[in-house]
Design a protein around this motif. Structure first.
Motif, PDB file in Angstrom:
ATOM      1  N   ASN A 159       0.867  -1.184   0.000  1.00 22.06           N
ATOM      2  CA  ASN A 159       0.000   0.000   0.000  1.00 22.06           C
ATOM      3  C   ASN A 159       0.898   1.226   0.000  1.00 22.06           C
ATOM      4  OD1 ASN A 159      -1.899   2.023   0.424  1.00 22.06           O
ATOM      5  ND2 ASN A 159      -2.076   1.599   2.623  1.00 22.06           N
ATOM      6  N   ARG A 160       0.938   1.953  -1.135  1.00 24.36           N
ATOM      7  CA  ARG A 160       1.808   3.127  -1.243  1.00 24.36           C
ATOM      8  C   ARG A 160       1.063   4.432  -0.978  1.00 24.36           C
ATOM      9  NH1 ARG A 160       3.255   4.407  -5.743  1.00 24.36           N
ATOM     10  NH2 ARG A 160       2.054   2.993  -7.062  1.00 24.36           N
ATOM     11  N   SER A 161      -0.170   4.349  -0.483  1.00 20.57           N
ATOM     12  CA  SER A 161      -0.931   5.570  -0.226  1.00 20.57           C
ATOM     13  C   SER A 161      -0.699   6.057   1.201  1.00 20.57           C
ATOM     14  CB  SER A 161      -2.432   5.313  -0.444  1.00 20.57           C
ATOM     15  OG  SER A 161      -2.989   4.619   0.656  1.00 20.57           O
ATOM     16  N   ALA A 162      -1.166   7.277   1.468  1.00 17.92           N
ATOM     17  CA  ALA A 162      -1.034   7.872   2.796  1.00 17.92           C
ATOM     18  C   ALA A 162      -2.194   7.486   3.708  1.00 17.92           C
ATOM     19  CB  ALA A 162      -0.951   9.394   2.680  1.00 17.92           C
ATOM     20  N   ASP A 163      -3.064   6.580   3.260  1.00 18.57           N
ATOM     21  CA  ASP A 163      -4.194   6.102   4.059  1.00 18.57           C
ATOM     22  C   ASP A 163      -4.115   4.588   4.172  1.00 18.57           C
ATOM     23  OD1 ASP A 163      -5.870   8.584   4.436  1.00 18.57           O
ATOM     24  OD2 ASP A 163      -5.744   8.551   2.248  1.00 18.57           O
ATOM     25  N   PRO A 164      -4.633   4.031   5.266  1.00 19.13           N
ATOM     26  CA  PRO A 164      -4.623   2.570   5.400  1.00 19.13           C
ATOM     27  C   PRO A 164      -5.604   1.911   4.445  1.00 19.13           C
ATOM     28  CG  PRO A 164      -5.855   3.566   7.199  1.00 19.13           C
ATOM     29  CD  PRO A 164      -5.231   4.703   6.430  1.00 19.13           C
ATOM     30  N   ILE A 165      -5.331   0.671   4.109  1.00 21.82           N
ATOM     31  CA  ILE A 165      -6.298  -0.188   3.419  1.00 21.82           C
ATOM     32  C   ILE A 165      -6.901  -1.081   4.500  1.00 21.82           C
ATOM     33  CG2 ILE A 165      -6.527  -2.125   1.817  1.00 21.82           C
ATOM     34  CD1 ILE A 165      -4.476  -0.742   0.035  1.00 21.82           C
ATOM     35  N   PRO A 166      -8.169  -0.871   4.848  1.00 26.93           N
ATOM     36  CA  PRO A 166      -8.736  -1.531   6.034  1.00 26.93           C
ATOM     37  C   PRO A 166      -8.754  -3.048   5.963  1.00 26.93           C
ATOM     38  CG  PRO A 166     -10.127   0.295   5.296  1.00 26.93           C
ATOM     39  CD  PRO A 166      -9.121   0.058   4.216  1.00 26.93           C
ATOM     40  N   LEU A 167      -8.953  -3.615   4.753  1.00 27.05           N
ATOM     41  CA  LEU A 167      -9.119  -5.053   4.653  1.00 27.05           C
ATOM     42  C   LEU A 167      -8.668  -5.519   3.271  1.00 27.05           C
ATOM     43  CD1 LEU A 167     -10.408  -7.614   6.083  1.00 27.05           C
ATOM     44  CD2 LEU A 167     -12.452  -7.131   4.722  1.00 27.05           C
ATOM     45  N   ALA A 168      -7.947  -6.631   3.234  1.00 25.30           N
ATOM     46  CA  ALA A 168      -7.556  -7.242   1.960  1.00 25.30           C
ATOM     47  C   ALA A 168      -7.714  -8.753   2.082  1.00 25.30           C
ATOM     48  CB  ALA A 168      -6.125  -6.889   1.594  1.00 25.30           C
ATOM     49  N   ARG A 169      -8.268  -9.360   1.039  1.00 25.63           N
ATOM     50  CA  ARG A 169      -8.452 -10.812   0.984  1.00 25.63           C
ATOM     51  C   ARG A 169      -7.692 -11.357  -0.214  1.00 25.63           C
ATOM     52  NH1 ARG A 169     -14.575 -11.702   0.508  1.00 25.63           N
ATOM     53  NH2 ARG A 169     -14.540  -9.622  -0.404  1.00 25.63           N
ATOM     54  N   VAL A 170      -6.837 -12.337   0.041  1.00 27.62           N
ATOM     55  CA  VAL A 170      -5.958 -12.891  -0.980  1.00 27.62           C
ATOM     56  C   VAL A 170      -6.364 -14.330  -1.286  1.00 27.62           C
ATOM     57  CG1 VAL A 170      -3.559 -13.435  -1.574  1.00 27.62           C
ATOM     58  CG2 VAL A 170      -4.073 -11.463  -0.097  1.00 27.62           C
ATOM     59  N   ALA A 171      -6.302 -14.696  -2.566  1.00 25.95           N
ATOM     60  CA  ALA A 171      -6.473 -16.091  -2.969  1.00 25.95           C
ATOM     61  C   ALA A 171      -5.276 -16.465  -3.844  1.00 25.95           C
ATOM     62  CB  ALA A 171      -7.772 -16.301  -3.731  1.00 25.95           C
ATOM     63  N   MET A 172      -4.494 -17.437  -3.386  1.00 24.15           N
ATOM     64  CA  MET A 172      -3.265 -17.823  -4.071  1.00 24.15           C
ATOM     65  C   MET A 172      -3.255 -19.332  -4.277  1.00 24.15           C
ATOM     66  SD  MET A 172       0.679 -17.385  -2.720  1.00 24.15           S
ATOM     67  CE  MET A 172       0.622 -18.843  -1.651  1.00 24.15           C
ATOM     68  N   ASP A 173      -3.024 -19.777  -5.500  1.00 28.06           N
ATOM     69  CA  ASP A 173      -2.931 -21.205  -5.801  1.00 28.06           C
ATOM     70  C   ASP A 173      -1.471 -21.641  -5.759  1.00 28.06           C
ATOM     71  OD1 ASP A 173      -5.617 -21.106  -6.162  1.00 28.06           O
ATOM     72  OD2 ASP A 173      -5.588 -21.416  -8.333  1.00 28.06           O
ATOM     73  N   ALA A 174      -1.203 -22.786  -5.152  1.00 29.77           N
ATOM     74  CA  ALA A 174       0.171 -23.255  -5.033  1.00 29.77           C
ATOM     75  C   ALA A 174       0.216 -24.780  -5.053  1.00 29.77           C
ATOM     76  CB  ALA A 174       0.808 -22.734  -3.746  1.00 29.77           C
ATOM     77  N   GLY A 175       1.274 -25.301  -5.639  1.00 33.08           N
ATOM     78  CA  GLY A 175       1.503 -26.745  -5.627  1.00 33.08           C
ATOM     79  C   GLY A 175       2.078 -27.185  -4.293  1.00 33.08           C
ATOM     80  N   THR A 176       1.767 -28.393  -3.885  1.00 32.71           N
ATOM     81  CA  THR A 176       2.151 -28.864  -2.553  1.00 32.71           C
ATOM     82  C   THR A 176       2.743 -30.273  -2.587  1.00 32.71           C
ATOM     83  OG1 THR A 176      -0.041 -29.832  -2.134  1.00 32.71           O
ATOM     84  CG2 THR A 176       0.291 -27.527  -1.477  1.00 32.71           C
ATOM     85  N   GLN A 177       3.438 -30.592  -1.512  1.00 31.42           N
ATOM     86  CA  GLN A 177       3.774 -31.963  -1.169  1.00 31.42           C
ATOM     87  C   GLN A 177       3.128 -32.246   0.180  1.00 31.42           C
ATOM     88  OE1 GLN A 177       7.939 -32.851  -1.280  1.00 31.42           O
ATOM     89  NE2 GLN A 177       8.163 -32.373  -3.450  1.00 31.42           N
ATOM     90  N   LEU A 178       2.624 -33.470   0.346  1.00 34.56           N
ATOM     91  CA  LEU A 178       1.876 -33.816   1.554  1.00 34.56           C
ATOM     92  C   LEU A 178       2.659 -34.765   2.445  1.00 34.56           C
ATOM     93  CD1 LEU A 178      -1.693 -34.451   0.071  1.00 34.56           C
ATOM     94  CD2 LEU A 178      -0.732 -32.300   0.923  1.00 34.56           C
ATOM     95  N   GLU A 179       2.306 -34.730   3.717  1.00 30.09           N
ATOM     96  CA  GLU A 179       2.779 -35.771   4.620  1.00 30.09           C
ATOM     97  C   GLU A 179       2.129 -37.090   4.202  1.00 30.09           C
ATOM     98  OE1 GLU A 179       5.047 -35.440   6.675  1.00 30.09           O
ATOM     99  OE2 GLU A 179       5.164 -33.294   7.177  1.00 30.09           O
TER     100      GLU A 179
END
Length: 207
Positions: A64-84
């Motif tokens: 956030n490069r603004s002089a005001d806060p961003i009150p809330l952000a929701r992210v969705a990220m896809d990623a490959g995994t290895q499992l136990e």
């Protein structure tokens, strides 16, 4: 005769003046709309995200490069995994998982940095074949794609940013996204640093 000519001239002049007055008003209205649209996006355009690195050494950055806060952000990220090891899954190579994260930490002129250490190791199945199943992630091996970030600005307006696009958003953020069958969480425990390009805000006491 002269009176008639004068009357006609007056009508013509009035018509021209009315035409140009209407044209000026329309241009002013259009300019006002453009200014309003630019103002409404003024904070939203200062928000960005990106992923650095690869394989197991990636980092996710929210800025956030603004002089005001961003009150809330929701992210969705896809990623490959290895499992136990898991008796029903039968193999260590895991699925692509949609990891979600919600943060309220985007203060003025702030960059948040998330790394594999913030991944919650427990994932759950959400698709028809895997619903109610659970597994444990051994490691996230690669970030496939940040699907979107939906965030609120200082005026309470919601925006959706994807790769190369920024748009107002008032719908389910999953619209238009590919559906995955496993979900997990990113814990909101980032490294916090000052965003690049905010020195002028700091000197002015605005951040």
């Amino acid at each position: 005769m002269l009176t008639a000519i004068g009357a006609v001239g007056g009508v013509v002049f009035t018509g021209i003046a009315t035409y140009y007055g209407a044209r000026v008003s329309a241009e002013q209205l259009q300019q006002a709309r453009e200014d309003s649209a630019k103002e409404s996006r003024s904070q939203a355009v200062t928000f960005s995200y990106w992923v650095e690195g690869g394989d197991e050494n990636w980092t996710l950055h929210l800025q956030n490069r603004s002089a005001d806060p961003i009150p809330l952000a929701r992210v969705a990220m896809d990623a490959g995994t290895q499992l136990e090891p898991n008796p029903w899954f039968g193999r260590a190579v895991g699925p692509v998982v949609r990891f979600r994260m919600v943060t309220t930490r985007l203060a003025p002129c702030t960059e948040l940095i998330y790394s594999p250490e913030q991944i919650d190791r427990e994932i759950v199945g959400v698709g028809r074949m895997n619903r109610a199943k659970a597994a444990t992630v051994r490691k996230v091996v690669a970030v496939a794609e940040v699907q979107y970030v939906v965030f609120s600005d200082r005026d309470g307006e919601n925006w959706k940013r994807t790769t190369g696009k920024l748009m107002p958003w008032d719908k389910d953020p999953e619209i238009g996204s590919s559906q995955t069958f496993w979900e997990g969480q990113i814990n909101d425990e980032p490294q916090v640093k000052q965003a690049a390009g905010c020195d002028s805000f700091k000197r002015a006491g605005l951040a």
